[in-house]
Design a protein around this motif. Structure first.
Motif, PDB file in Angstrom:
ATOM      1  N   LEU A  18       0.837  -1.208   0.000  1.00 43.09           N
ATOM      2  CA  LEU A  18       0.000   0.000   0.000  1.00 43.09           C
ATOM      3  C   LEU A  18       0.870   1.256   0.000  1.00 43.09           C
ATOM      4  CD1 LEU A  18      -2.815   1.387   0.287  1.00 43.09           C
ATOM      5  CD2 LEU A  18      -2.399   1.330   2.740  1.00 43.09           C
ATOM      6  N   LEU A  19       1.922   1.266   0.821  1.00 38.94           N
ATOM      7  CA  LEU A  19       2.822   2.419   0.870  1.00 38.94           C
ATOM      8  C   LEU A  19       3.522   2.635  -0.475  1.00 38.94           C
ATOM      9  CD1 LEU A  19       4.320   1.884   4.429  1.00 38.94           C
ATOM     10  CD2 LEU A  19       2.745   3.694   3.733  1.00 38.94           C
ATOM     11  N   ASP A  20       3.924   1.549  -1.132  1.00 42.57           N
ATOM     12  CA  ASP A  20       4.520   1.669  -2.466  1.00 42.57           C
ATOM     13  C   ASP A  20       3.531   2.287  -3.447  1.00 42.57           C
ATOM     14  OD1 ASP A  20       6.931   0.572  -1.671  1.00 42.57           O
ATOM     15  OD2 ASP A  20       6.547  -1.399  -2.554  1.00 42.57           O
ATOM     16  N   ALA A  21       2.282   1.831  -3.393  1.00 38.57           N
ATOM     17  CA  ALA A  21       1.258   2.355  -4.312  1.00 38.57           C
ATOM     18  C   ALA A  21       0.975   3.827  -4.039  1.00 38.57           C
ATOM     19  CB  ALA A  21      -0.024   1.531  -4.190  1.00 38.57           C
ATOM     20  N   PHE A  23       2.997   6.121  -2.322  1.00 33.89           N
ATOM     21  CA  PHE A  23       4.132   7.049  -2.304  1.00 33.89           C
ATOM     22  C   PHE A  23       5.261   6.684  -3.255  1.00 33.89           C
ATOM     23  CE2 PHE A  23       2.310   7.284   2.038  1.00 33.89           C
ATOM     24  CZ  PHE A  23       1.835   8.580   1.964  1.00 33.89           C
ATOM     25  N   GLY A  24       5.206   5.528  -3.875  1.00 30.07           N
ATOM     26  CA  GLY A  24       6.262   5.096  -4.786  1.00 30.07           C
ATOM     27  C   GLY A  24       7.325   4.290  -4.070  1.00 30.07           C
ATOM     28  N   THR A  25       8.040   3.514  -4.840  1.00 27.98           N
ATOM     29  CA  THR A  25       9.069   2.650  -4.260  1.00 27.98           C
ATOM     30  C   THR A  25      10.328   3.420  -3.876  1.00 27.98           C
ATOM     31  OG1 THR A  25       9.834   2.102  -6.474  1.00 27.98           O
ATOM     32  CG2 THR A  25       8.248   0.588  -5.475  1.00 27.98           C
ATOM     33  N   ARG A  27      10.313   5.940  -1.885  1.00 27.70           N
ATOM     34  CA  ARG A  27       9.926   6.659  -0.666  1.00 27.70           C
ATOM     35  C   ARG A  27      10.962   6.571   0.446  1.00 27.70           C
ATOM     36  NH1 ARG A  27       7.472   2.444   2.620  1.00 27.70           N
ATOM     37  NH2 ARG A  27       7.160   0.633   1.298  1.00 27.70           N
ATOM     38  N   PHE A  28      11.814   5.579   0.431  1.00 34.39           N
ATOM     39  CA  PHE A  28      12.775   5.375   1.519  1.00 34.39           C
ATOM     40  C   PHE A  28      13.837   6.467   1.595  1.00 34.39           C
ATOM     41  CE2 PHE A  28      11.043   1.183   0.563  1.00 34.39           C
ATOM     42  CZ  PHE A  28      10.595   0.817   1.813  1.00 34.39           C
ATOM     43  N   GLY A  29      13.986   7.262   0.565  1.00 33.06           N
ATOM     44  CA  GLY A  29      14.958   8.343   0.575  1.00 33.06           C
ATOM     45  C   GLY A  29      14.461   9.610   1.240  1.00 33.06           C
ATOM     46  N   ARG A  30      13.214   9.650   1.604  1.00 30.29           N
ATOM     47  CA  ARG A  30      12.644  10.858   2.203  1.00 30.29           C
ATOM     48  C   ARG A  30      13.149  11.070   3.631  1.00 30.29           C
ATOM     49  NH1 ARG A  30       6.308  10.761   0.265  1.00 30.29           N
ATOM     50  NH2 ARG A  30       6.768  10.715  -1.955  1.00 30.29           N
ATOM     51  N   THR A  31      13.190  12.326   4.026  1.00 26.38           N
ATOM     52  CA  THR A  31      13.648  12.690   5.368  1.00 26.38           C
ATOM     53  C   THR A  31      12.837  11.991   6.449  1.00 26.38           C
ATOM     54  OG1 THR A  31      14.464  14.818   4.575  1.00 26.38           O
ATOM     55  CG2 THR A  31      13.985  14.653   6.928  1.00 26.38           C
ATOM     56  N   ALA A  32      11.551  11.838   6.258  1.00 23.58           N
ATOM     57  CA  ALA A  32      10.701  11.186   7.268  1.00 23.58           C
ATOM     58  C   ALA A  32      11.188   9.777   7.580  1.00 23.58           C
ATOM     59  CB  ALA A  32       9.250  11.151   6.797  1.00 23.58           C
ATOM     60  N   PRO A  80       3.562   7.711   7.835  1.00 28.09           N
ATOM     61  CA  PRO A  80       2.723   8.173   6.750  1.00 28.09           C
ATOM     62  C   PRO A  80       1.239   7.862   6.951  1.00 28.09           C
ATOM     63  CG  PRO A  80       3.788   6.139   6.113  1.00 28.09           C
ATOM     64  CD  PRO A  80       4.321   6.500   7.468  1.00 28.09           C
ATOM     65  N   VAL A  81       0.427   8.730   6.377  1.00 27.33           N
ATOM     66  CA  VAL A  81      -1.001   8.471   6.217  1.00 27.33           C
ATOM     67  C   VAL A  81      -1.135   8.077   4.748  1.00 27.33           C
ATOM     68  CG1 VAL A  81      -3.335   9.404   6.350  1.00 27.33           C
ATOM     69  CG2 VAL A  81      -1.562  10.261   7.913  1.00 27.33           C
ATOM     70  N   ALA A  82      -1.437   6.822   4.510  1.00 30.18           N
ATOM     71  CA  ALA A  82      -1.454   6.301   3.141  1.00 30.18           C
ATOM     72  C   ALA A  82      -2.833   5.776   2.774  1.00 30.18           C
ATOM     73  CB  ALA A  82      -0.437   5.173   2.998  1.00 30.18           C
ATOM     74  N   VAL A  83      -3.289   6.147   1.588  1.00 26.11           N
ATOM     75  CA  VAL A  83      -4.566   5.657   1.068  1.00 26.11           C
ATOM     76  C   VAL A  83      -4.320   5.165  -0.357  1.00 26.11           C
ATOM     77  CG1 VAL A  83      -6.945   6.272   0.457  1.00 26.11           C
ATOM     78  CG2 VAL A  83      -5.894   7.226   2.525  1.00 26.11           C
ATOM     79  N   ARG A  84      -4.881   4.020  -0.659  1.00 30.78           N
ATOM     80  CA  ARG A  84      -4.749   3.458  -2.004  1.00 30.78           C
ATOM     81  C   ARG A  84      -5.151   4.512  -3.032  1.00 30.78           C
ATOM     82  NH1 ARG A  84      -8.367  -1.480  -2.496  1.00 30.78           N
ATOM     83  NH2 ARG A  84      -9.544  -0.081  -3.824  1.00 30.78           N
ATOM     84  N   PRO A  85      -4.335   4.741  -4.063  1.00 29.95           N
ATOM     85  CA  PRO A  85      -4.588   5.834  -5.011  1.00 29.95           C
ATOM     86  C   PRO A  85      -5.986   5.830  -5.641  1.00 29.95           C
ATOM     87  CG  PRO A  85      -2.382   4.994  -5.337  1.00 29.95           C
ATOM     88  CD  PRO A  85      -3.058   4.076  -4.341  1.00 29.95           C
TER      89      PRO A  85
END
Length: 166
Positions: A18-21, A23-25, A27-32, A80-85
């Motif tokens: 879900l997180l990949d969908a 925010f993209g794969t 996403r691990f480079g983000r400051t958060a 993250p707050v993640a929702v399926r696109p």
């Protein structure tokens, strides 16, 4: 049927998918992600939204700290707050935030902070940048998006300091 469940009830790979969908794969480079490195999500404040048996959203909260010359003050990082696109803009993120804030008012061990849209999180959930002007993060960020909110009797530090893992 929509259910709000503890995130711990959900298969970890389903959450990652879900997180990949959302925010993209990359996403691990983000400051958060630097802030939560090596930590485990706070179970009492992390939830999943399941609709008709399918995971459509998650919210995770993480133990972090504000470190200054005065010492360390614990905080809880929201996101993250993640929702399926394909179901975004349907109120799922708002439901997850409301559930987390309700739990935080009685179960959070510290105030909340996040990196997010101030117009949305301020208007609907009371997050502001008022206390965060002198805070710093271990990576790039937009200062106006560094937000915080007091909960459960826990105040916010306002001194200059670095946010990092607890």
């Amino acid at each position: 049927m929509v259910e709000l469940l503890p995130l711990s009830d959900i298969e970890p790979q389903a959450v990652e998918d879900l997180l990949d969908a959302a925010f993209g794969t990359d996403r691990f480079g983000r400051t958060a992600y630097r802030l939560r490195e090596g930590a485990e999500a706070v179970p009492a404040l992390s939830f999943a939204l399941v609709e008709d048996g399918v995971l459509v959203g998650t919210i995770q909260c993480w133990p972090v700290a504000h470190r200054s010359a005065n010492g360390a003050v614990p905080l809880v990082m929201v996101g993250p707050v993640a929702v399926r696109p394909d179901v975004q803009r349907g109120g799922h993120g708002r439901a997850l935030m409301a559930q987390m804030l309700e739990a935080a008012e009685t179960q959070a061990d510290s105030a909340l902070m996040m990196i997010g849209d101030p117009e949305y999180y301020g208007r609907f959930f009371g997050f502001t940048a008022d206390a965060t002007a002198a805070w710093d993060l271990p990576g790039p960020f937009e200062r106006r998006r560094l937000l915080a909110r007091a909960v459960n009797g826990h105040g916010l530090p306002t001194a200059a300091g670095m946010i990092g893992p607890r």
